[in-house]
Design a protein around this motif. Sequence first.
Motif, PDB file in Angstrom:
ATOM      1  N   ALA A  44       5.832  -0.507 -28.967  1.00  0.00           N
ATOM      2  CA  ALA A  44       5.255   0.813 -29.288  1.00  0.00           C
ATOM      3  C   ALA A  44       3.911   1.303 -28.226  1.00  0.00           C
ATOM      4  O   ALA A  44       3.996   2.280 -28.159  1.00  0.00           O
ATOM      5  CB  ALA A  44       4.708   0.775 -30.641  1.00  0.00           C
ATOM      6  N   ARG A  60       1.825  -6.900 -34.397  1.00  0.00           N
ATOM      7  CA  ARG A  60       2.398  -5.640 -34.125  1.00  0.00           C
ATOM      8  C   ARG A  60       1.811  -4.157 -34.360  1.00  0.00           C
ATOM      9  O   ARG A  60       1.662  -3.270 -33.446  1.00  0.00           O
ATOM     10  CB  ARG A  60       3.811  -5.398 -34.426  1.00  0.00           C
ATOM     11  CG  ARG A  60       4.542  -4.231 -34.055  1.00  0.00           C
ATOM     12  CD  ARG A  60       6.196  -4.305 -34.729  1.00  0.00           C
ATOM     13  NE  ARG A  60       6.311  -4.147 -36.124  1.00  0.00           N
ATOM     14  CZ  ARG A  60       7.399  -3.862 -36.702  1.00  0.00           C
ATOM     15  NH1 ARG A  60       8.525  -3.980 -35.913  1.00  0.00           N
ATOM     16  NH2 ARG A  60       7.466  -3.795 -37.959  1.00  0.00           N
ATOM     17  N   ALA A  61       1.310  -4.052 -35.704  1.00  0.00           N
ATOM     18  CA  ALA A  61       0.597  -3.014 -36.154  1.00  0.00           C
ATOM     19  C   ALA A  61      -0.647  -3.004 -35.326  1.00  0.00           C
ATOM     20  O   ALA A  61      -1.234  -1.732 -35.049  1.00  0.00           O
ATOM     21  CB  ALA A  61       0.347  -2.743 -37.817  1.00  0.00           C
ATOM     22  N   MET A  85      -1.417  -1.275 -31.910  1.00  0.00           N
ATOM     23  CA  MET A  85      -1.710   0.084 -31.676  1.00  0.00           C
ATOM     24  C   MET A  85      -3.040   0.553 -31.927  1.00  0.00           C
ATOM     25  O   MET A  85      -3.393   1.885 -31.875  1.00  0.00           O
ATOM     26  CB  MET A  85      -0.534   0.992 -32.507  1.00  0.00           C
ATOM     27  CG  MET A  85       0.743   1.034 -32.152  1.00  0.00           C
ATOM     28  SD  MET A  85       1.240   1.519 -30.815  1.00  0.00           S
ATOM     29  CE  MET A  85       1.096   3.471 -31.032  1.00  0.00           C
ATOM     30  N   LEU A 138       4.871   3.058 -36.490  1.00  0.00           N
ATOM     31  CA  LEU A 138       4.327   2.774 -35.134  1.00  0.00           C
ATOM     32  C   LEU A 138       4.118   4.061 -34.229  1.00  0.00           C
ATOM     33  O   LEU A 138       3.566   3.957 -33.048  1.00  0.00           O
ATOM     34  CB  LEU A 138       4.976   1.852 -34.309  1.00  0.00           C
ATOM     35  CG  LEU A 138       5.011   0.325 -34.894  1.00  0.00           C
ATOM     36  CD1 LEU A 138       6.125  -0.491 -34.403  1.00  0.00           C
ATOM     37  CD2 LEU A 138       3.505  -0.115 -34.511  1.00  0.00           C
ATOM     38  N   LEU A 190       6.680   5.859 -33.013  1.00  0.00           N
ATOM     39  CA  LEU A 190       7.977   6.085 -32.184  1.00  0.00           C
ATOM     40  C   LEU A 190       8.494   7.542 -32.418  1.00  0.00           C
ATOM     41  O   LEU A 190       8.730   7.924 -33.807  1.00  0.00           O
ATOM     42  CB  LEU A 190       8.758   4.955 -32.182  1.00  0.00           C
ATOM     43  CG  LEU A 190       8.387   3.778 -31.568  1.00  0.00           C
ATOM     44  CD1 LEU A 190       9.318   2.613 -32.096  1.00  0.00           C
ATOM     45  CD2 LEU A 190       8.082   3.826 -30.093  1.00  0.00           C
TER      46      LEU A 190
END
Lengths: 252, 235
Positions: free
Chosen positions: A111, A159-160, A163, B138, B140
């Motif tokens: 992302a 993963r979060a 961002m 996220l 996307l």
Amino acid sequence: MAGKKASGSAVVRHELKENLQAGDTILEMKNIVKKFDGVTAVDGVSFSMKKGEIVAIIGPSGSGKSTLLRSINGLENITDGEIDLYGTTGMVFQHFNLFPHMTCLGNITYAPIKVNGVKKADIEKRAEELLELVGLVDKRDVYPGQISGGQKQRIAIARALAMDPDLMLFDEPTSALDPEITGTVLSVMQKLAEQDMSMIIVTHEMQFARNVADRVLFMNKGKIVEEGTPEEIFGNPKSERLRDFLKAVTSR
Amino acid sequence: MISDFISSFITEFTDLMDYVGILMPTLLAGAWVMVQLFCWTLLLSLPLGLPIALGSNVRFWPIRAFCRFYVFVFRGTPLLLQLYFFYFLLPIQFDIRLPALTTSIITFVLNYAAYFAEIYRGGINGIDRGQYEAAKALGLSKMQTMVGIVLPQTMKIILPPVSNEAIVLVKDTALASAIGLGELMKASKGAVNRDVDPTAYFVVAVIYLMFTFILTLASNRLEKRFKRYDERAVS
């Protein structure tokens, strides 16, 4: 400040990220209503939180906790009300929802590369730091199918975080895990709390909510029934419903 | 006694081999036409199926209705009928005269795209809702989610049914003999009728089997490649 005003409801995303100081309002929810085919899941909830605050939402299943959380980042479209969000959100799901066809590193970097246009080398460096934070450096090039549930959830947190969200949303992050490995996930969340990350945590882990949260909301039948510090909520519950709930969960 | 038997067997066998040798050029020419029809059909119908599959799921109803109707018609009528239809429709209605191979390719592509579209649609619908939610959380876009998250996972799901269709296609090419395409079936039928000897059918069966065998090996190899991210027992 553009937001859809279709049916008198809206998620308004304010672009004030740089100006946001600790103590400023990061999220304000006004009279949120969410109905599914006529069934009211969230029934006029209002609350606001400040940057750096940690809010735990507890309550019986079906009380609208998750729906409320999911309306913050638009996974649920609210039926009525207004959400003012100052910054970006990251989310951690009960069932991890990792991308199975990507390695752990790929999950973390995808992302940022696609959405933010970050250079691959830069984000990989950041990803290694995040893997370090969640204690899974050795799983960098492994696929999610080859690691345990607790490890999956820690990768999902990384993963979060990749961002760089201003607010982290946790939707029952340990409910799908075996009791003996919830600790590994909770300790990562504890670390985030120590770094003053703003967090909303929907959870059944009462002890964790008590230790980590600044404020606890108790929801029942789509409404916030009681709200206060962990000491107030767990030490001196006022409503009958909360007392019953706490009795039920602690006697398990 | 035994030596008589052996020598007569050898004579018969060499006669048979001589006959097969005579048949071979015709049959190989037919096989080449079959391979062309097969390859062109796969090459064009595999990508054509994707927009039809995606179109079957869009909210804008005219596109959805068109895609579903397309699948309904091409999957719901015999391929043989479609072959006859295009074989007569194009020259009579539109004065377009195409070689039998081109007409066959057009028909096969339209027909197989309908099947592949349904396979893709099933694959796409089989992706867990949580994957879309994670992608949305996220940030996307819908396009990024489709291309980066959904379709790569769909590949794994659709591989077995797509391989299966490819094997069916090998055998379906025989139908094109009905509109005069000189593929394997037509070549062998010609030889059998001329020589009143079913040997050609036997040889052709072996050729079809060779093709389906090669396809089976190829699909097994592809499936193995997708196994790398399978869920495994974790101690």
